[in-house]
Design an enzyme around this catalytic site. Structure first.
Site, PDB file in Angstrom:
ATOM      1  N   LEU A   1     -54.296 -12.659 -14.262  1.00 54.84           N
ATOM      2  CA  LEU A   1     -53.943 -12.333 -15.643  1.00 54.84           C
ATOM      3  C   LEU A   1     -54.972 -12.982 -16.556  1.00 54.84           C
ATOM      4  CD1 LEU A   1     -52.016 -10.989 -17.605  1.00 54.84           C
ATOM      5  CD2 LEU A   1     -50.619 -13.073 -17.547  1.00 54.84           C
ATOM      6  N   HIS A   2     -56.035 -12.240 -16.841  1.00 55.33           N
ATOM      7  CA  HIS A   2     -57.187 -12.810 -17.548  1.00 55.33           C
ATOM      8  C   HIS A   2     -56.897 -13.144 -19.010  1.00 55.33           C
ATOM      9  CE1 HIS A   2     -59.606 -11.605 -14.101  1.00 55.33           C
ATOM     10  NE2 HIS A   2     -59.204 -10.352 -14.245  1.00 55.33           N
ATOM     11  N   ASP A   3     -56.523 -12.130 -19.786  1.00 56.70           N
ATOM     12  CA  ASP A   3     -56.588 -12.251 -21.240  1.00 56.70           C
ATOM     13  C   ASP A   3     -55.497 -13.107 -21.853  1.00 56.70           C
ATOM     14  OD1 ASP A   3     -58.886 -10.753 -21.354  1.00 56.70           O
ATOM     15  OD2 ASP A   3     -57.880  -8.876 -21.832  1.00 56.70           O
TER      16      ASP A   3
END
Length: 312
Positions: free
Chosen positions: A241-243
Site C-alpha cells: 500500500l504505497h500512497d
C-alpha cells in the site's frame, strides 16, 4: 489539536484512493485542496477519480484542481494494468456532482502556500511531481515557504517497479522530481524500500472491511483489487500500500523510521531514467532530505481502520 494544513497532489489510482479516504477522515489534517496529475491513468480520469473519492467521503468542502496532462519533457506514461482502465479497479465510475476547481493545479498550489504562514502547509505528492515542479517554476519563493513535502516515490535497496532501478512515480517525470529534490525544500521520501513493508494482508483488509461506512467499503474494494492484481501479475500474496504511507506519517510519524540523506534523480540516461540516488553520508543536522527505511505495517493499517471507523 494542532492540525497540519495539507495539499494532496495525486493521480488516483487505487492506492491514491485509499490515501484520500484516510486523509478525508483524519481530524489531524486540514485538507486545503486535492490536486491531480496524469500518471496512473490520464489526467481527465485522475481529476474525475479524485472528485469521486471526495463525494464518497462527503468532503465536497475540499476543492479539487486538475493539473498537468503530461510530464515536463517526456511522453505520458500510464499504469492501467495495476489500477484498471478507469484507475479505480472494479469501482463503477460516475460523474461526481461537484465540479473541478478553477485554474490549473500549479496555480492552486502557489496560491494556497503563499497566502499562509511560512512552513505551515505540507504537500503530499502521491504521483509524478509535475504539478509541484511547475508551481516552483511559477513562483521561485515557493520552496522556502513550503512545509514538509512528503513524497511517495523512489527506490534504493528494493530496486524499481518499472525498471530495474526506478519506481514509477519518479520514472514517469524524472525532470520534475529533479526540480523538487533540487529546490532546497524539506522532502521526506517514502520509496519502495518502505512501502513494500506495508502490505495488504487478508486480516488487515478484513479489519477495514468491518467498518460500516461507504469510505471504508470503497477502501476495501481498492485493496481487494490490488491484492488480486498483485497475485496475478507479480506473484506476491499481499500488495504493498504505497500512497497511504506519506499520509500515515503526517498523522503518526512514530510508525516510520527515517534517515537523513541527499536524494538526486537520474534524468540523462534512458537505462537508469528516474533512478533515485540516495546518499546517507551527509551532515544530519543540515540534511534537507529524509528517506524512510522502516515502517510498522500493522500500525499503518490499524491507523486506517481506526480513522475510518471514528468517522463512520
Amino acid at each position: 489539536m494542532n492540525r497540519q494544513s495539507l495539499i494532496i497532489d495525486c493521480d488516483p489510482g487505487v492506492d491514491d484512493a485509499v490515501a484520500l479516504m484516510l486523509a478525508f477522515a483524519a481530524p489531524a489534517l486540514e485538507l486545503l485542496a486535492v490536486t491531480t496529475v496524469a500518471g496512473n491513468v490520464p489526467g481527465r480520469l485522475t481529476q474525475r477519480n479524485a472528485r469521486m473519492m471526495r463525494q464518497i467521503a462527503g468532503r465536497e468542502d475540499v476543492p479539487v484542481f486538475g493539473g498537468a496532462e503530461r510530464p515536463m519533457k517526456r511522453p505520458p506514461a500510464g499504469a492501467g494494468e495495476f489500477h484498471g482502465p478507469e484507475g479505480l479497479g472494479d469501482l463503477e465510475p460516475f460523474e461526481p456532482a461537484a465540479i473541478v476547481g478553477d485554474g490549473p493545479a500549479a496555480n492552486a498550489i502557489v496560491d494556497l502556500v503563499m497566502r499562509r504562514p511560512e512552513g505551515s502547509v505540507a504537500v503530499a505528492v502521491l504521483g509524478p511531481m509535475t504539478n509541484l515542479a511547475l508551481a516552483m517554476r511559477r513562483e521561485p519563493r515557493l520552496a522556502e515557504r513550503l512545509g514538509p513535502v512528503v513524497v511517495m516515490g523512489g527506490a534504493r535497496s528494493e530496486g524499481g517497479n518499472i525498471t530495474a532501478s526506478a519506481e514509477f512515480n519518479i520514472w514517469a517525470d524524472p525532470d520534475a522530481a529533479a526540480v523538487v529534490f533540487g529546490s532546497g525544500c524539506s522532502v521526506v521520501a517514502f520509496g519502495l524500500d518502505v512501502t513494500h513493508q506495508v502490505r495488504a494482508t487478508e486480516p488487515r483488509i478484513e479489519a477495514i472491511e468491518a467498518v460500516e461506512s461507504e469510505p471504508a467499503r470503497t477502501a476495501t474494494a481498492m485493496l481487494r483489487f490490488s491484492q488480486r492484481v498483485e497475485r496475478t501479475v507479480v506473484g506476491w500474496q499481499a500488495a504493498p500500500l504505497h500512497d497511504a504511507c506519506p499520509i500515515a506519517w503526517l498523522m503518526a510519524p512514530e510508525l516510520f523510521e527515517l534517515k537523513p540523506c541527499r536524494i538526486e534523480v537520474e534524468t540523462q540516461s534512458d537505462l537508469t531514467r528516474g533512478h533515485t540516488a540516495v546518499e546517507f553520508r551527509v551532515d544530519a543536522a543540515a540534511a534537507r532530505h529524509h528517506w524512510a527505511v522502516k515502517a510498522d505495517g500493522q500500525g499503518v493499517f490499524d491507523l486506517i481502520a481506526a480513522t475510518l471507523g471514528a468517522a463512520a
